[in-house]
Design an enzyme around this catalytic site. Sequence first.
Site, PDB file in Angstrom:
ATOM      1  N   ARG A 187      -2.440  -8.895   9.093  1.00 16.15           N
ATOM      2  CA  ARG A 187      -1.405  -8.102   9.777  1.00 16.15           C
ATOM      3  C   ARG A 187      -2.003  -7.531  11.058  1.00 16.15           C
ATOM      4  NH1 ARG A 187       0.318  -2.963  10.381  1.00 16.15           N
ATOM      5  NH2 ARG A 187       2.548  -2.528  10.270  1.00 16.15           N
ATOM      6  N   LYS A 247      -7.456  -0.151  13.833  1.00 14.47           N
ATOM      7  CA  LYS A 247      -7.553   1.042  12.976  1.00 14.47           C
ATOM      8  C   LYS A 247      -8.791   1.889  13.265  1.00 14.47           C
ATOM      9  CE  LYS A 247      -4.255  -0.204   9.495  1.00 14.47           C
ATOM     10  NZ  LYS A 247      -3.976  -0.753   8.169  1.00 14.47           N
TER      11      LYS A 247
HETATM   12  N1  HH2 Z   1      -1.005  -0.771   8.037  1.00 13.29           N
HETATM   13  C1  HH2 Z   1      -0.080  -0.049   8.714  1.00 13.29           C
HETATM   14  C2  HH2 Z   1       1.271  -0.132   8.349  1.00 13.29           C
HETATM   15  N2  HH2 Z   1       1.685  -0.939   7.363  1.00 13.29           N
HETATM   16  N3  HH2 Z   1       1.183  -2.525   5.684  1.00 13.29           N
HETATM   17  C3  HH2 Z   1       0.289  -3.261   5.007  1.00 13.29           C
HETATM   18  N4  HH2 Z   1       0.680  -4.069   4.017  1.00 13.29           N
HETATM   19  N5  HH2 Z   1      -1.051  -3.196   5.296  1.00 13.29           N
HETATM   20  C4  HH2 Z   1      -1.544  -2.390   6.285  1.00 13.29           C
HETATM   21  O1  HH2 Z   1      -2.779  -2.369   6.501  1.00 13.29           O
HETATM   22  C5  HH2 Z   1      -0.602  -1.602   7.026  1.00 13.29           C
HETATM   23  C6  HH2 Z   1       0.776  -1.692   6.684  1.00 13.29           C
HETATM   24  C7  HH2 Z   1      -0.502   0.841   9.840  1.00 13.29           C
HETATM   25  O2  HH2 Z   1      -0.434   0.194  11.078  1.00 13.29           O
HETATM   26  P1  HH2 Z   1       0.735   0.370  12.165  1.00 13.29           P
HETATM   27  O3  HH2 Z   1       2.026  -0.171  11.630  1.00 13.29           O
HETATM   28  O4  HH2 Z   1       0.312  -0.216  13.448  1.00 13.29           O
HETATM   29  O5  HH2 Z   1       0.826   1.915  12.405  1.00 13.29           O
HETATM   30  P2  HH2 Z   1       1.891   3.005  11.981  1.00 13.29           P
HETATM   31  O6  HH2 Z   1       1.865   3.128  10.489  1.00 13.29           O
HETATM   32  O7  HH2 Z   1       1.414   4.255  12.679  1.00 13.29           O
HETATM   33  O8  HH2 Z   1       3.251   2.555  12.453  1.00 13.29           O
END
Ligand code: HH2
Length: 262
Positions: free
Chosen positions: A243, A209
């Site tokens: 995660r 992040k």
């Molecule tokens: N972060 C992201 C997405 N979902 N869910 C939870 N519970 N906690 C988090 O910190 C979280 C989440 C963002 O990461 P990523 O899925 O890699 O990115 P994107 O939202 O661009 O798909």
Amino acid sequence: MTPKLMGVVNVTPDSFSDGGLYFDPEAAVSHGRELVAVGAEILDVGGESTRPGADPVGAEEELRRVVPVIRGLIDLDCDVSVDTSKAGVAAAALDAGAAIVNDVTALRGDPEMAALCAGRGATVVLMHMLGQPRTMQDDPRYGDVVAEVKAFLAERLEFAVGAGIAEERVWLDPGIGFGKTAAHNLELLRRLGELSELGRPLVIGTSRKSFIGRVDGSDAAHRLGGTIASSVLAAAEGAEVLRVHDVAEVGQALTVATAILG
Ligand code: HH2
């Protein structure tokens, strides 16, 4: 210090660090299988990016993305989680065998989500977010970020239980990067113990992040060290689910940290 690793499977063209890499369902399934082979106990399958400025995805398209991938992963020895805030997508994912609903809106995004999760006996992740993904990074402000996130999570836990979701099925997440400056994220991670007082497992997602980049200037492709440092420290502070995208590397760091600490 033995948190579960939740491996990220983004079936999206536009996720912030791996958008497009696993948009093809076969690529997503084989990526998920690799993550389990290297230690993921949960796979979090998502069909809509929540990065700041991401375009919203309709329920039909989100379903089309995630359901075949969940079907392709369901025989594995791991729990499958669906990263969605839409009840229709969650219902189809649960039908396909998912056991966990990871709702970044903490049951505020879809009025039918709470009843669905209650009725299906799903485990639910309730995450804190200030504002909406599109605008959440526009000057977020708090008095005491930890106290405010804690009060929010306590209120959402009460709401979930009131809607019929068993308390033991609720996990809580402070939402690293969701409507927070780098300083807010660092403060939340430093004071994670205060959130543990809520009595429910904490899910922490620091993986790749932008707060890491704010600390050292790195771009999303070069944040593994920061992901590992923040994940290990979160585990030491009591996080029960991490995660992450880089399951093998974070897993090794945890194993060594645990061996040292005994
Ligand atoms: N972060 C992201 C997405 N979902 N869910 C939870 N519970 N906690 C988090 O910190 C979280 C989440 C963002 O990461 P990523 O899925 O890699 O990115 P994107 O939202 O661009 O798909």
